[in-house]
Design an enzyme around this catalytic site. Structure first.
Site, PDB file in Angstrom:
ATOM      1  N   GLY A   1      33.206  32.688  27.764  1.00  0.00           N
ATOM      2  CA  GLY A   1      34.170  33.241  26.816  1.00  0.00           C
ATOM      3  C   GLY A   1      35.572  33.384  27.362  1.00  0.00           C
TER       4      GLY A   1
ATOM      5  N   GLY B   1      34.661  32.572  35.347  1.00  0.00           N
ATOM      6  CA  GLY B   1      33.296  32.731  34.847  1.00  0.00           C
ATOM      7  C   GLY B   1      32.725  31.377  34.488  1.00  0.00           C
ATOM      8  N   LEU B   2      31.451  31.336  34.178  1.00  0.00           N
ATOM      9  CA  LEU B   2      30.787  30.088  33.826  1.00  0.00           C
ATOM     10  C   LEU B   2      31.353  29.492  32.543  1.00  0.00           C
ATOM     11  CD1 LEU B   2      27.069  31.094  34.500  1.00  0.00           C
ATOM     12  CD2 LEU B   2      28.428  29.494  35.859  1.00  0.00           C
ATOM     13  N   SER B   3      31.163  28.190  32.380  1.00  0.00           N
ATOM     14  CA  SER B   3      31.521  27.552  31.119  1.00  0.00           C
ATOM     15  C   SER B   3      30.698  28.197  29.998  1.00  0.00           C
ATOM     16  CB  SER B   3      31.208  26.051  31.186  1.00  0.00           C
ATOM     17  OG  SER B   3      31.470  25.432  29.953  1.00  0.00           O
TER      18      SER B   3
ATOM     19  N   SER C   1      38.278  31.232  27.593  1.00  0.00           N
ATOM     20  CA  SER C   1      39.371  30.737  26.762  1.00  0.00           C
ATOM     21  C   SER C   1      39.527  31.576  25.497  1.00  0.00           C
ATOM     22  CB  SER C   1      39.127  29.265  26.399  1.00  0.00           C
ATOM     23  OG  SER C   1      39.182  28.454  27.556  1.00  0.00           O
TER      24      SER C   1
ATOM     25  N   SER D   1      36.886  28.067  37.979  1.00  0.00           N
ATOM     26  CA  SER D   1      37.245  28.338  39.386  1.00  0.00           C
ATOM     27  C   SER D   1      36.048  28.900  40.154  1.00  0.00           C
ATOM     28  CB  SER D   1      38.443  29.293  39.477  1.00  0.00           C
ATOM     29  OG  SER D   1      38.317  30.411  38.639  1.00  0.00           O
TER      30      SER D   1
END
EC number: 2.7.1.25
Length: 621
Positions: free
Chosen positions: A462, A457-459, A464, A531
């Site tokens: 959520g 998913g995008l930076s 991490s 990714s």
């Protein structure tokens, strides 16, 4: 008229606003250079008199009755001009906004551009659009003709004012004009000889400027590229027919056919554009190739030498000119043609629109007719591609809606990784070691199956947070787990990698292999990586097979930017971080993930619960 060799032919596209006199200029040039056939001038006089007008030079090119009636050029016209030491192919490009697609198709084949500007009207919107299109299509050599100088009383001051305006505008996107010439196309002033009516001008005539333009020679010194047109069978021979767009090759060379990486040697060359057989081919030739093996090759493939193949990708940016009547929006799916290959393409995002006045890029959600935009595209098939400024064949694309051309432009590969799996074997004398403890035994001892839980998913989506909290919940319940986080691995295993497109791809490849080892040891490994490319995630999946579970941690770009705990989006918007995913680099959302967790619609506790429950379900023995 005898045509000279490729190197002696200058292809010059003439562009500009609809009423600024392009066709008149070309017609008069043909007359002044003796390029018109016998009797043509008398025919033009009869046609003009029939319509009650002075001799109209534009009728030389305006072949359609509709064009003569409306006084506009509809189609692109190619015509030969005699210029002494070499031939010039004049490409008359339509100026009317309704016929810009023909202008693009004409300009795409040109070595240089001639931009015509009316001395009375100056630089109009259509002039700006055509000038930028020349740059967009990779044409950096431009001559500017300030036409109808006689209608402003041949004033030097007016010419200098227009010259400064044109030079400033072209400089805004990186073009330094070869020359700016004051002319009167109707009267013939400064076309082939300097005019007494403009004694203040001592520069080159328009025809002389053509001699200073460089012709793009066949790119024989560049990497080999053969675009496959078709495959024919004669007797027992299968002949691969195509055009050599760059480089050279000879019998015995090993070729690789992209995108499927099939390899064979050239057994025989069957030239298609001349009678004599040859053992060598080079750029500009149309050829037939007989291979030493019967490998599968089809239209759209690109042949190269094994050591230097083109980039493979199914995602890239496009510097797009939109011609469609219907506005273009993110999510639209169209047919894309690149080289001789056709595939489906989806517009993943509209990154920016270009303001032709200021040459500034602005954000927008819709691309309307005649807009210039930067869009992010993904294709259903992986393509052999190139950057548009480096390769005029593999670096350009056309979009079609049905059979109608609705857009086209240049491919931008900045920040895009090569998705080719290297077919070469890097090491030899390697033998796999059989372990004495197998995976099943490990899973029995742990009480659950091993798995790779791949969070993408995008930076700021959520990933991490979700990974570490889910790990904690499972660990406290007695499960054997571990988290692989991108930032942590950058300090050790992947500390030698930077943030180029290829390094990012290698980063994901290594992580996929490590995660597979964890799963083989019977552990549940949670990975938290952006990714962004489906190809890289598919490679990670292949390393773990059925143990791989793709989890899409979904959140909109706006939501992720509003969180921005590390300040990365702010820095990316300010240009401090180059090729940042979601801002200046693409993200391919999973098409068929095993689970979607929407962090905008549910709080952290709910998201952790849903992910943990999914893991318990798929990993329980």
């Amino acid at each position: 008229m005898k045509q000279s060799s490729y190197r002696d032919q200058l292809k010059l596209v003439v562009a500009g606003h609809v009423d600024h006199g392009k066709s008149t200029l070309i017609g008069r040039l043909l007359h002044e250079t003796g390029s018109l056939p016998d009797g043509k001038v008398e025919e033009l006089r009869r046609i003009s008199e029939k319509r009650g007008m002075p001799l109209e030079w534009s009728f030389v090119l305006d072949a359609f009755q509709a064009e003569r009636d409306q006084a506009i050029t509809i189609d692109t016209t190619w015509i030969w001009l005699r210029t002494g030491h070499r031939d010039t192919v004049i490409i008359d490009a339509p100026g009317h906004r309704e016929f810009l697609k023909n202008m693009i198709s004409g300009a795409a084949n040109a070595d240089a551009g001639l931009l015509v500007v009316d001395a009375l009207e100056g630089v109009k919107e259509q002039t700006r659009r055509h000038a930028y299109l020349l740059k967009l299509l990779g044409i950096n050599q431009v001559v500017v003709a300030i036409n109808k100088i006689d209608l402003v009383d041949n004033l030097e001051a007016k010419f200098r004012e227009l010259e400064a305006d044109v030079r400033a505008y072209l400089k805004g996107f990186g073009i330094e004009p070869t020359a700016v010439v004051p002319i009167s196309a109707r009267e013939g002033d400064n076309l082939t000889a300097l005019s007494a009516r403009t004694p203040w001008y001592s520069g080159p005539t328009l025809l002389e400027t053509f001699s200073s333009l460089n012709v793009e020679a066949p790119a024989s010194e560049r990497p080999l590229r053969i675009v496959v047109q078709d495959v024919y069978k004669f007797d027992e021979r299968r002949i691969v027919a195509g055009k050599v767009t760059s480089g050279s090759a000879q019998v015995g060379d090993t070729l690789m056919f992209s995108p499927h990486d099939r390899i064979a040697k050239i057994a025989r060359i069957e030239p298609l554009d001349h009678l004599n057989s040859s053992d060598r081919i080079s750029a500009g030739e149309s050829v037939g190739i007989v291979l030493d093996e019967q490998i599968f090759v089809e239209r759209g493939n690109v042949a190269s030498h094994f050591a230097n193949p083109p980039v493979l990708s199914n995602v890239f940016r496009g510097k797009l000119f939109w011609l469609g009547d219907k506005p273009l929006r993110a999510g639209a799916t169209l047919k894309l043609r690149a080289g001789t290959l056709e595939t489906q393409a989806t517009v993943r995002a509209i990154e920016s629109l270009l303001d032709l006045e200021s040459l500034e890029h602005r954000r927008g959600n819709v691309v309307t007719r005649n807009d210039l935009a930067t869009v992010r595209l993904s294709t259903s098939s992986i393509l052999p591609v190139a950057d548009g400024h480096d390769d005029k064949v593999l670096g350009r694309f056309v979009l079609l809606d049905g059979f109608d051309t609705v857009g086209g432009g240049l491919i931008d590969l900045k920040g895009i990784p090569d998705q080719r799996s290297n077919p070469a074997i890097k090491a030899a004398n390697i033998k796999k070691v059989d372990l004495l403890v197998n995976r099943s035994e490990r899973e029995i001892r742990h009480g659950h199956k091993g798995a790779v839980i791949w969070l993408t998913g995008l930076s700021g989506a959520g990933k991490s947070t979700l990974a570490v909290r889910t790990e904690r919940a499972l660990f406290e319940a007695g499960w054997q787990t571990y988290v692989l986080d991108g930032d942590n691995l950058r300090h050790g295993l992947n500390s030698d990698l930077g943030f180029s497109a290829d390094d990012r791809s290698e980063n994901i490849r290594r992580i996929g292999e490590v995660a597979s080892l964890f799963a083989s040891a019977g552990l549940i490994v949670l990975t938290a990586f952006i990714s962004p490319y489906q190809r890289d995630r598919s490679r990670a999946r292949s390393a773990s097979a059925d143990s791989f579970h793709e989890i899409y941690v979904k959140a909109s770009l706006e939501a992720c930017e509003s969180r921005d705990a590390k300040g990365l989006y702010r820095r990316a918007r300010a240009g401090e971080i180059k090729e940042f995913t979601g801002v200046s680099a693409p993200y391919e959302a999973p098409q068929a993930p095993e689970l979607v967790i929407d962090t905008e619609q549910a709080d952290v506790e709910r998201c952790v619960h849903d992910l943990a429950e999914y893991i318990r379900k798929v990993c329980s023995r």
